[in-house]
Motif scaffolding. Structure first.
Motif, PDB file in Angstrom:
ATOM      1  N   PRO A  20      11.191 -10.764 -13.529  1.00 50.24           N
ATOM      2  CA  PRO A  20      10.422 -12.000 -13.620  1.00 50.24           C
ATOM      3  C   PRO A  20       8.961 -11.834 -13.205  1.00 50.24           C
ATOM      4  O   PRO A  20       8.241 -12.812 -13.077  1.00 50.24           O
ATOM      5  CB  PRO A  20      11.144 -12.911 -12.620  1.00 50.24           C
ATOM      6  N   TYR A  21       8.482 -10.609 -12.987  1.00 52.84           N
ATOM      7  CA  TYR A  21       7.106 -10.387 -12.549  1.00 52.84           C
ATOM      8  C   TYR A  21       6.147 -10.462 -13.740  1.00 52.84           C
ATOM      9  O   TYR A  21       6.295  -9.709 -14.698  1.00 52.84           O
ATOM     10  CB  TYR A  21       6.960  -9.009 -11.890  1.00 52.84           C
ATOM     11  N   PRO A  22       5.170 -11.351 -13.692  1.00 50.53           N
ATOM     12  CA  PRO A  22       4.236 -11.457 -14.821  1.00 50.53           C
ATOM     13  C   PRO A  22       3.266 -10.275 -14.853  1.00 50.53           C
ATOM     14  O   PRO A  22       2.915  -9.718 -13.816  1.00 50.53           O
ATOM     15  CB  PRO A  22       3.480 -12.761 -14.532  1.00 50.53           C
ATOM     16  N   ALA A  23       2.865  -9.903 -16.054  1.00 47.91           N
ATOM     17  CA  ALA A  23       1.837  -8.868 -16.198  1.00 47.91           C
ATOM     18  C   ALA A  23       0.516  -9.414 -15.661  1.00 47.91           C
ATOM     19  O   ALA A  23       0.219 -10.597 -15.810  1.00 47.91           O
ATOM     20  CB  ALA A  23       1.682  -8.479 -17.666  1.00 47.91           C
ATOM     21  N   VAL A  44      -7.780 -14.686 -12.143  1.00 51.68           N
ATOM     22  CA  VAL A  44      -6.979 -13.482 -11.969  1.00 51.68           C
ATOM     23  C   VAL A  44      -5.612 -13.927 -11.482  1.00 51.68           C
ATOM     24  O   VAL A  44      -5.512 -14.658 -10.496  1.00 51.68           O
ATOM     25  CB  VAL A  44      -7.613 -12.523 -10.937  1.00 51.68           C
ATOM     26  N   SER A  45      -4.575 -13.527 -12.190  1.00 52.15           N
ATOM     27  CA  SER A  45      -3.226 -13.861 -11.742  1.00 52.15           C
ATOM     28  C   SER A  45      -2.324 -12.637 -11.906  1.00 52.15           C
ATOM     29  O   SER A  45      -2.431 -11.906 -12.893  1.00 52.15           O
ATOM     30  CB  SER A  45      -2.665 -15.048 -12.521  1.00 52.15           C
ATOM     31  N   PHE A  46      -1.502 -12.422 -10.906  1.00 50.83           N
ATOM     32  CA  PHE A  46      -0.567 -11.291 -10.943  1.00 50.83           C
ATOM     33  C   PHE A  46       0.450 -11.450  -9.821  1.00 50.83           C
ATOM     34  O   PHE A  46       0.221 -12.162  -8.856  1.00 50.83           O
ATOM     35  CB  PHE A  46      -1.294  -9.950 -10.819  1.00 50.83           C
ATOM     36  N   ALA A  47       1.573 -10.795  -9.976  1.00 50.16           N
ATOM     37  CA  ALA A  47       2.568 -10.764  -8.913  1.00 50.16           C
ATOM     38  C   ALA A  47       2.025  -9.901  -7.770  1.00 50.16           C
ATOM     39  O   ALA A  47       1.223  -8.987  -7.997  1.00 50.16           O
ATOM     40  CB  ALA A  47       3.874 -10.173  -9.436  1.00 50.16           C
ATOM     41  N   VAL A  48       2.426 -10.187  -6.573  1.00 55.69           N
ATOM     42  CA  VAL A  48       1.956  -9.415  -5.421  1.00 55.69           C
ATOM     43  C   VAL A  48       2.308  -7.934  -5.583  1.00 55.69           C
ATOM     44  O   VAL A  48       1.555  -7.069  -5.171  1.00 55.69           O
ATOM     45  CB  VAL A  48       2.524  -9.985  -4.101  1.00 55.69           C
ATOM     46  N   GLN A  49       3.419  -7.631  -6.227  1.00 51.17           N
ATOM     47  CA  GLN A  49       3.783  -6.237  -6.487  1.00 51.17           C
ATOM     48  C   GLN A  49       3.193  -5.792  -7.821  1.00 51.17           C
ATOM     49  O   GLN A  49       3.904  -5.564  -8.796  1.00 51.17           O
ATOM     50  CB  GLN A  49       5.314  -6.057  -6.488  1.00 51.17           C
ATOM     51  N   SER A  50       1.882  -5.664  -7.854  1.00 53.72           N
ATOM     52  CA  SER A  50       1.161  -5.182  -9.034  1.00 53.72           C
ATOM     53  C   SER A  50       0.089  -4.214  -8.572  1.00 53.72           C
ATOM     54  O   SER A  50      -0.504  -4.384  -7.517  1.00 53.72           O
ATOM     55  CB  SER A  50       0.474  -6.333  -9.778  1.00 53.72           C
ATOM     56  N   GLY A  51      -0.169  -3.215  -9.387  1.00 57.41           N
ATOM     57  CA  GLY A  51      -1.226  -2.266  -9.065  1.00 57.41           C
ATOM     58  C   GLY A  51      -0.937  -1.520  -7.776  1.00 57.41           C
ATOM     59  O   GLY A  51       0.211  -1.284  -7.417  1.00 57.41           O
ATOM     60  N   THR A  52      -1.981  -1.118  -7.093  1.00 60.94           N
ATOM     61  CA  THR A  52      -1.826  -0.491  -5.788  1.00 60.94           C
ATOM     62  C   THR A  52      -1.630  -1.628  -4.806  1.00 60.94           C
ATOM     63  O   THR A  52      -2.573  -2.264  -4.392  1.00 60.94           O
ATOM     64  CB  THR A  52      -3.093   0.314  -5.417  1.00 60.94           C
ATOM     65  N   TYR A  53      -0.405  -1.901  -4.477  1.00 61.76           N
ATOM     66  CA  TYR A  53      -0.132  -3.097  -3.708  1.00 61.76           C
ATOM     67  C   TYR A  53       0.314  -2.799  -2.287  1.00 61.76           C
ATOM     68  O   TYR A  53       0.646  -1.686  -1.935  1.00 61.76           O
ATOM     69  CB  TYR A  53       0.884  -3.993  -4.415  1.00 61.76           C
TER      70      TYR A  53
END
Length: 138
Positions: A20-23, A44-53
């Motif tokens: 369910p994590y959005p791109a 800017v919107s993203f799940a907390v577990q995105s990129g270098t998180y």
């Protein structure tokens, strides 16, 4: 004090873990009509577990400190040890790997040290396997 940035940039539509994590999305906001000069901004919107998180124990336990309450001083440490342990897709990083890397590099991880483990997997950042097949700790 030397500060080393080990993050990668967030990019529009970069990798994500899937539902369910959005791109991650970065979109331009039109300049407001009520200004006499142009200004530019984005959402800017993203799940907390995105990129270098960064995550806290609240990722697994809702009763723990959430990321928005983490003091900035917890995001850097004076003492850090970096170990180079090359691993391929789905490669397990074992305690033996950690001990051998310390010996090979002539360093020691002590309680309270930050530990950074380089595997070379960062080269896969823009590849689909970055999320699905990374090295992991056993």
């Amino acid at each position: 004090m030397r500060i080393v940035d080990i993050s990668d940039p967030l990019e529009d539509n970069m990798w994500s873990y899937g539902d369910p994590y959005p791109a991650p999305r970065i979109e331009q906001i039109p300049p407001p009509t009520w200004l006499d000069y142009p200004v530019y901004s984005q959402t800017v919107s993203f799940a907390v577990q995105s990129g270098t998180y960064l995550e806290t124990a609240a990722h697994l336990d809702r009763g723990r400190m959430p990321i928005d309450q983490l003091p900035l001083t917890r995001c850097y440490l004076i003492d850090a040890v970096a170990l180079w342990i090359p691993k391929a897709a789905n490669g397990g990083i074992t305690l033996e790997d950690l001990l051998q890397a310390q010996q090979r590099q002539g360093v020691e991880v002590r309680p309270g040290d930050a530990l950074l483990v380089g595997t070379g997997w960062d080269k896969q950042w823009h590849e689909p396997v970055f999320v699905t097949d990374p090295p992991y700790f056993t």
